[in-house]
Scaffold this active site. Structure first.
Site, short mmCIF file in Angstrom:
data_model
loop_
_atom_site.label_atom_id
_atom_site.label_comp_id
_atom_site.label_asym_id
_atom_site.label_seq_id
_atom_site.Cartn_x
_atom_site.Cartn_y
_atom_site.Cartn_z
N ASN A 117 -5.73 9.12 5.92
CA ASN A 117 -5.33 7.87 7.21
C ASN A 117 -5.60 8.35 8.19
O ASN A 117 -6.24 8.08 8.65
CB ASN A 117 -4.19 6.88 6.69
CG ASN A 117 -4.69 6.48 5.13
OD1 ASN A 117 -3.95 6.22 5.36
ND2 ASN A 117 -5.79 6.24 4.47
N GLU A 122 -7.49 3.84 -5.65
CA GLU A 122 -8.45 3.41 -5.03
C GLU A 122 -9.91 3.46 -5.35
O GLU A 122 -10.22 4.05 -6.68
CB GLU A 122 -8.66 4.38 -3.97
CG GLU A 122 -8.69 3.57 -2.96
CD GLU A 122 -8.77 2.20 -2.08
OE1 GLU A 122 -8.76 1.52 -2.99
OE2 GLU A 122 -9.02 2.02 -1.65
N ARG A 181 0.51 -0.92 -0.45
CA ARG A 181 -0.23 -0.07 -0.15
C ARG A 181 1.02 1.07 0.70
O ARG A 181 1.88 1.37 0.18
CB ARG A 181 -0.99 0.02 1.16
CG ARG A 181 -2.29 -1.16 0.95
CD ARG A 181 -2.93 -1.28 2.72
NE ARG A 181 -3.05 0.12 2.70
CZ ARG A 181 -4.62 0.54 4.31
NH1 ARG A 181 -4.14 -0.12 4.88
NH2 ARG A 181 -5.12 1.70 3.86
N HIS A 182 0.47 2.72 -0.44
CA HIS A 182 1.06 3.19 -0.21
C HIS A 182 1.49 3.95 1.01
O HIS A 182 0.78 3.44 2.40
CB HIS A 182 0.25 5.00 -1.22
CG HIS A 182 -0.96 4.61 -0.30
ND1 HIS A 182 -1.31 5.02 0.80
CD2 HIS A 182 -2.48 4.22 -0.47
CE1 HIS A 182 -2.68 5.67 1.39
NE2 HIS A 182 -3.37 4.66 0.11
N HIS A 200 -3.96 0.70 -3.06
CA HIS A 200 -4.30 0.89 -2.16
C HIS A 200 -4.59 0.28 -1.96
O HIS A 200 -5.08 -1.03 -2.28
CB HIS A 200 -5.81 2.14 -3.05
CG HIS A 200 -4.92 2.95 -3.89
ND1 HIS A 200 -4.56 5.19 -2.96
CD2 HIS A 200 -4.33 3.21 -5.29
CE1 HIS A 200 -3.95 5.05 -4.19
NE2 HIS A 200 -3.86 5.07 -4.79
N ARG A 205 -0.59 9.72 -3.39
CA ARG A 205 0.19 9.03 -2.39
C ARG A 205 0.59 7.70 -2.81
O ARG A 205 1.92 7.38 -2.07
CB ARG A 205 -0.99 8.22 -1.34
CG ARG A 205 -3.01 7.94 -2.10
CD ARG A 205 -3.25 8.12 -0.77
NE ARG A 205 -4.50 7.40 -1.09
CZ ARG A 205 -5.46 7.48 -1.94
NH1 ARG A 205 -5.75 8.57 -2.63
NH2 ARG A 205 -6.38 6.60 -1.75
O1 F6P Z 1 -9.03 4.45 4.36
C1 F6P Z 1 -8.00 3.61 3.32
C2 F6P Z 1 -9.18 3.25 1.90
O2 F6P Z 1 -8.29 3.34 1.35
C3 F6P Z 1 -9.66 4.30 1.61
O3 F6P Z 1 -10.18 5.37 0.58
C4 F6P Z 1 -11.24 3.16 0.90
O4 F6P Z 1 -12.35 3.84 0.40
C5 F6P Z 1 -11.37 2.13 1.42
O5 F6P Z 1 -10.21 2.25 2.18
C6 F6P Z 1 -11.10 0.54 0.62
O6 F6P Z 1 -11.88 -0.22 1.61
P1 F6P Z 1 -13.12 -0.99 2.69
O7 F6P Z 1 -13.29 -1.42 1.41
O8 F6P Z 1 -12.27 -2.08 3.48
O9 F6P Z 1 -14.08 0.16 2.72
#
Ligand code: F6P
Length: 304
Positions: free
Chosen positions: A97, A167, A90-91, A232, A143
């Site tokens: 975050n 992402e 991941r970044h 991501h 990122r």
């Molecule tokens: O929180 C970091 C992240 O990369 C968000 O930008 C993204 O929406 C999320 O994680 C995805 O994870 P999840 O599907 O568990 O919400």
């Protein structure tokens, strides 16, 4: 020959056996296949088939007509059996975050920058044979590009930015925290927990959508040799699930911590996995089903 060598060391059929005995047995097995199998030749014009000769040096196809069959032909044409690894990261921790916000295009935090600086050393520690060329793939978001910056500069490895690695698009929820989403869109929040793989954010994407947009990435990955992908959380889960054969219901819930390098080595009978943690703290962005907890600080020791 490559196949026989792999069998000696990795086939579950020969676990714990003398490698030479395993290789001999496997050769005999091939002879037995030859006795029983029938070759499809040019006379069988009505059959649908694909012949791969010598791992794709020659490909013969017949009666391939529909969409899925032609995708499958394209897919298997891209497969190779050269030894290689794929690294996933991941970044580094981002400013979003830190505040628990999802989506966006924020910069990496100070700790994220420390991870970016540590990444070349972490990659080395993971075991890279001398003179190995690795291609660096990032998304188009800041990122991931910032995270790969030092790695590219120090190694001189080629670097590619892919839009398909961006992402998961969280649509109207972009820039919100999980708590805010639970308050503003309670039904959506519950629906996502109910079926996270298929839930599509309003104006955004589902995990299923991400898997579909990753098809060219998977095709290119299968054609490529050593690649490090800096991407991501959601995208990394999908790529990881492809290699590790993780079921769809589980993949969106997998823990993929920040500041951790995952090394995947595809083998004939599965994929070997190793994880390397950088000793740089980061928040946890993992959310358990049924909670809207804010991103948590990991305990002093970063969890795997
Ligand atoms: O929180 C970091 C992240 O990369 C968000 O930008 C993204 O929406 C999320 O994680 C995805 O994870 P999840 O599907 O568990 O919400």
């Amino acid at each position: 020959m490559n196949n026989i060598l792999e069998v000696k060391t990795t086939s579950p059929d020969y676990k714990g056996q003398d490698p030479e005995v395993a290789a001999l047995d496997f050769r005999n097995r091939i002879r037995n296949y030859e006795k029983a199998y029938e070759t499809i030749d040019d006379n069988e014009k009505s059959f649908t088939y694909v012949k791969l000769i010598n791992v794709g040096s020659t490909v013969i196809i017949n009666q391939i007509k529909d969409y899925l069959s032609s995708r499958l032909v394209y897919y298997i044409q891209n497969l190779h059996i050269k030894p290689r690894s794929i690294w996933l990261s991941r970044h580094g921790e981002s400013e979003y975050n830190l505040t628990g916000k999802i989506g966006g295009d924020s910069n990496i935090s100070e700790r994220g920058e420390a991870y970016a600086r540590a990444l070349p050393g972490l990659l080395k520690k993971s075991g890279v044979p001398p003179n190995t060329k690795i291609v660096i793939w990032t998304s188009t978001l800041k990122r991931t590009i910032q995270t790969a910056r030092h790695l590219a500069a120090e190694t001189g490895f080629e670097k590619l930015e892919w839009k398909a690695l961006d992402e998961l698009d969280s649509g109207v929820c972009d820039g919100l925290t999980y708590e805010q989403i639970a308050q503003k869109y309670p039904e959506d929040f519950a629906a996502r927990d109910e079926d996270k793989y298929n839930y599509r954010y309003r104006g955004g994407e589902s995990y299923r959508d991400v898997v579909i947009r990753l098809e060219p990435i998977i095709m290119e990955l299968e054609r490529s040799e050593n690649v490090i992908i800096v991407t991501h959380q959601a995208v990394l889960r999908c790529i990881y699930a492809y290699f590790l054969n993780t079921p769809q219901e589980q993949s969106p819930w997998m823990e993929v911590p920040l500041h951790t390098l995952i090394k995947l080595t595809p083998r004939a009978y599965g994929t070997d996995e190793q994880r390397f943690k950088a000793d740089i703290p980061a928040v946890s962005t993992w959310r358990a089903k049924g909670t809207s907890a804010k991103h948590q600080e990991y305990p002093t020791e970063i969890k795997a």
